[in-house]
Write an enzyme that holds these catalytic residues in place. Sequence first.
Site, PDB file in Angstrom:
ATOM      1  N   SER A 244     -70.849 -26.894 -47.090  1.00  0.00           N
ATOM      2  CA  SER A 244     -69.657 -26.868 -46.668  1.00  0.00           C
ATOM      3  C   SER A 244     -69.111 -28.214 -46.469  1.00  0.00           C
ATOM      4  O   SER A 244     -69.944 -29.385 -46.534  1.00  0.00           O
ATOM      5  CB  SER A 244     -69.475 -25.973 -45.416  1.00  0.00           C
ATOM      6  N   LYS A 245     -67.829 -28.511 -45.805  1.00  0.00           N
ATOM      7  CA  LYS A 245     -67.318 -29.972 -45.802  1.00  0.00           C
ATOM      8  C   LYS A 245     -68.247 -30.667 -44.522  1.00  0.00           C
ATOM      9  O   LYS A 245     -68.371 -32.030 -44.813  1.00  0.00           O
ATOM     10  CB  LYS A 245     -65.964 -29.685 -45.111  1.00  0.00           C
ATOM     11  N   ARG A 246     -69.036 -29.822 -43.785  1.00  0.00           N
ATOM     12  CA  ARG A 246     -70.121 -30.813 -42.820  1.00  0.00           C
ATOM     13  C   ARG A 246     -71.005 -31.690 -43.812  1.00  0.00           C
ATOM     14  O   ARG A 246     -71.401 -32.652 -43.378  1.00  0.00           O
ATOM     15  CB  ARG A 246     -70.779 -29.765 -42.158  1.00  0.00           C
ATOM     16  N   HIS A 247     -71.296 -31.100 -45.218  1.00  0.00           N
ATOM     17  CA  HIS A 247     -72.281 -31.844 -45.731  1.00  0.00           C
ATOM     18  C   HIS A 247     -71.641 -33.022 -46.493  1.00  0.00           C
ATOM     19  O   HIS A 247     -72.228 -33.839 -47.183  1.00  0.00           O
ATOM     20  CB  HIS A 247     -72.962 -30.905 -46.709  1.00  0.00           C
ATOM     21  N   GLY A 248     -70.413 -33.220 -46.490  1.00  0.00           N
ATOM     22  CA  GLY A 248     -69.780 -34.225 -47.468  1.00  0.00           C
ATOM     23  C   GLY A 248     -68.678 -33.679 -48.310  1.00  0.00           C
ATOM     24  O   GLY A 248     -68.276 -32.390 -47.883  1.00  0.00           O
TER      25      GLY A 248
END
Length: 487
Positions: A244-248
């Site tokens: 997800s966006k949390r990862h980049g």
Amino acid sequence: MTLRVRFAPSPTGYLHVGGARTALFNWLLARKEGGVLVLRIEDTDQARSSEEHTQAILHGMEWLGVSWDEGPYFQSQGLDRHREAALSLLESGQAYRDFSTPDQAAKDREEEVATGKRNRRARERADAMTPEEVEARLEKGETCAIRFRVPDGETVWKDGVHGQSRFRNEEIDDLVILRSNGTPTYNLAVVSDDAEMGITLVLRGDDHLSNTPKQVLLHDALGNPVPSFAHVPLILGPDGKRLSKRHGATAVGDYEKDGILPEAMFNFLALLGWSPGDDREVFGRDELVDVFSLERVLKKSSVFDFKKLEWLNGQHLAAKPVKELVEQVKWRLTEKGLLPEGPATGGDEAIDLYLLVDLLKVRARTVEDLLDQAEPYFSEELEYDPKAVKKQWAKDPEGTAERLARLDAEIGDIDWDQERLEEFSRGLVEEMEIGAGKLFQPLRLALTGSSASPGIFDVLVLLGKERSRNRIRRAVNILRSGELPSE
Ligand code: GLU
């Protein structure tokens, strides 16, 4: 039978990594088998779909080089056909009208939660009504959804990745196929479209696994040939959670902006959930078409490794013909105001972009990285890396200044080519009776501002005589002033 596959993104977001990987696997199979890739934009969720997202998806595919053979079709264009399919199921008794009130529906769900089992309450209520009652309610203007009557038994398919797969039908709800406002639901629309487009293999993400038995049943009920199915596993972030966006960055477009090459992204995505069976990792598109197969798609989830993407990018960058990179580098340097538009003026020798790119591409991981490394060659006011200053200049500023000054004084008469420069500089080092590093490392810093660069003689050639000597003299002045740049 010609293989017909499809990529069916919903334009409710940008082309994300998972979607791109699905598109790419479909493309690879279609190319390999001489099949057809259909692009279908699933835009039935009007509120969340947008033209901007559609364009971003098309652009992302083009950028990756995942070209489609048919389409783009838009799912919303098939609404009438979807409705007809629902009505035909109603006609044949394989679907029913559901007049349930929201209260009744909520109770049905509560019961399901309490028992942990599906019930068929809506179906029971529908079956308890006579056709006349139904007519009367419709005439009164009451609205109803249409639900599919899930048959008894089991649904079995041979998944191209997971093998023999089965689902007990009692676990499948009588899904709504047409909402009370007359719009089709996802499963009906997909089945109707896949049949209309003659899709023979549905290859998509694992997140659709639970839809597959429903779609198999709907195809059967509609008398369609049932396509084959294959589900590729999820993509996880480095922490093992769903990517997800949390990862980049998860949008393909972000990687394009970051200077990732499309061929590297393509290579990287192909390896997400598929393996060639040996330890090869660097592949071109055509090679992948040759070696790709559904049999080697992995059953378990794969991890999105940003470092590996960068590494692969470096590999593709190094292998890329200089000519192709020069254009990209040129406009980006111009944009940054580092390159005059048109030929260089003012007596300065123009830097040979071909040589620059050739020297730097093997040292860079991304185009951005290459540009960062290129920048110092153009800068008027070279900045020096303080760490390098400490190491290369600060220990013996006077001695270093003298050595560089002598180099400058004598190098003026040398023919400015690699061989002559090397021969001369090595001779000088011998005369000075010092180790080569004592001259070449401070020189590298004087020329490039850092302690890492291509070979020092390449750098001299690249900068040209005038610019090189200016930089050496500037370094000598700084060294003599005693005011060294510091952290
Ligand atoms: N439109 C669906 C999605 O973007 C895909 C449907 C399918 O592949 O069947 O998730």
